[in-house]
Scaffold this active site. Sequence first.
Site, mmCIF file in Angstrom:
data_model
loop_
_atom_site.group_PDB
_atom_site.id
_atom_site.type_symbol
_atom_site.label_atom_id
_atom_site.label_comp_id
_atom_site.label_asym_id
_atom_site.label_seq_id
_atom_site.Cartn_x
_atom_site.Cartn_y
_atom_site.Cartn_z
ATOM 1 N N LYS A 112 1.637 -1.022 6.932
ATOM 2 C CA LYS A 112 1.595 -0.313 5.648
ATOM 3 C C LYS A 112 2.931 0.369 5.337
ATOM 4 C CE LYS A 112 -3.054 -0.703 5.048
ATOM 5 N NZ LYS A 112 -3.460 -1.573 6.175
HETATM 6 C C1 LIG Z 1 -4.263 -2.715 6.326
HETATM 7 C C2 LIG Z 1 -4.184 -3.497 7.582
HETATM 8 C C3 LIG Z 1 -4.541 -4.860 7.632
HETATM 9 C C4 LIG Z 1 -5.113 -5.607 6.444
HETATM 10 O O1 LIG Z 1 -4.156 -5.838 5.443
HETATM 11 P P1 LIG Z 1 -4.617 -6.246 3.952
HETATM 12 O O2 LIG Z 1 -3.387 -6.254 3.148
HETATM 13 O O3 LIG Z 1 -5.583 -5.176 3.537
HETATM 14 O O4 LIG Z 1 -5.270 -7.578 4.042
HETATM 15 C C5 LIG Z 1 -4.394 -5.541 8.838
HETATM 16 N N1 LIG Z 1 -3.942 -4.909 9.943
HETATM 17 C C6 LIG Z 1 -3.588 -3.590 9.935
HETATM 18 C C7 LIG Z 1 -3.130 -2.960 11.200
HETATM 19 C C8 LIG Z 1 -3.687 -2.836 8.760
HETATM 20 O O5 LIG Z 1 -3.361 -1.536 8.766
#
Ligand SMILES: *Cc1c(COP(=O)(O)O)cnc(C)c1O
Length: 497
Positions: A112
Amino acid sequence: MLYTSTRDNALSVESASAIEKGISVEGGLFVPTEIPAVDASFFADLVGKSYIERAEAVLSLYLTDFTPEELHACVAGAYTNSFSSPAVAPVVKLHDNVHILELWHGPTCAFKDMALQLLPYLLTTAAKKGGSDKESVILVATSGDTGKAALEGFKDVNGTRILVFFPNDGVSPMQKLQMTTQAGNNVGVSAIYGNFDDAQTGVKKIFTDPAIRETLAEKGFAFSSANSINWGRLAPQIVYYISAYCDLLKKGEIANGEAINIVVPTGNFGNILAAYYAKKMGLPVKKLICASNANNVLTDFLTTGCYDRNRPFHTTVSPSMDILISSNLERLLYDLCGKDDAQLRAWMTSLNENGKYTVTDEILQEIKALFAAGCCDDTQTKQTIGEVYDTYNYLCDTHTAVAVRVYEDYRKQTGDTAPAVIASTASPFKFSAAVLEAVNNGAELPADEFGMVDALQAKTGVAAPVQLTALKGATPRFTGICKKEDMREVVFNMLGI
Ligand SMILES: *Cc1c(COP(=O)(O)O)cnc(C)c1O
């Protein structure tokens, strides 16, 4: 370039406005009206460039209303000194022609950060361009990773306040400590009694309450969103797929024009959608491989064309993928159905009312040409962490392990051995309990979180990120827990209203 809404083609705004608004008034998501095209020379030109230069080159095609100076300031501000790897998003070879794209070297050790380090710069620049004199108030409901990444991104950013709500019993001990110890003069964090849905519903209510909006406006504030439906979170994610391709070219792992497979552990469909946009731009991608955990609503959709959220919700060891409504899928469907906003409204109404919808066979065939999909459960996830560690001496987190497992299954079933890039979305030390269990050969686990971090380091010789080890013994700064009915009051208190 202009942006419209998936649910209203009459709408047309520039990127700054799309980023400032976050979501369109009628509930649709902002999408570019056309996807910029690039060719092999674009990638060749970027091979010798830094991540920041690559980001500027890609984002300038989408954020055309930002001046080159504005964009440079945003991108350089986001990616200078905030990532522990000089490459920002390094590509590591797992074996043969299978590569891991590590997206977790940012301040909060999850992918993120790749977007949430940049979003505050984009948002404040957009607000200035739009002539807004209001302070932006970012409200976030989080199940863990988004909240912390948004706090780190927005802390001490002039002209913004950020307030995060998390479910008191719904986040990991490490995630809770990350949030409650957050530094910064414009931040607030509150636990709530309830689950993630309660937090999310409470935030949405505050967002859409006209009386609250008016009170805020009188005091010089305006709400904005750091949620993954914001175009300002999606665009930065396109960059790292292109950057990974350039890195593979640079290392001589692939030839320019050679197609790769991209594997993404998926929840809200944001990360894999960015890979889809990269492919549409001209990045040579053979298949986009969508990996899910036991919450396999996307596996079913991508193989049958029927999206059906009426199923049990599973709490898994890859909690950031525990989701039954993948919001960003709406953007893919809009593209695949010929930008038919009426069709999108109908499907989304059906999802709202019946929890499901089914696409036409024609669209399903298009989906199958673009995507492969698979899922695995917690036992298989932990087994994969152990196997990857034993075989390749590579330690991966639970989310990444889901992607590795689904990719291995895909490769076996199809015999497709094209070079592959697997997105790695979190540091294994964020989910120490499950990862340690997977590599510990049945030995007893320490009881507390930092005991597990230490044991995992000792067992593997891999150093835990300092961002996490520094939290050991830290005193929480935010200890408040509120009832969901009192969230409004918490917001007002924080803003001094
Ligand atoms: C948010 C997240 C995901 C999923 O990503 P999306 O864009 O919502 O599909 C996968 N792995 C981790 C560690 C995340 O924080």
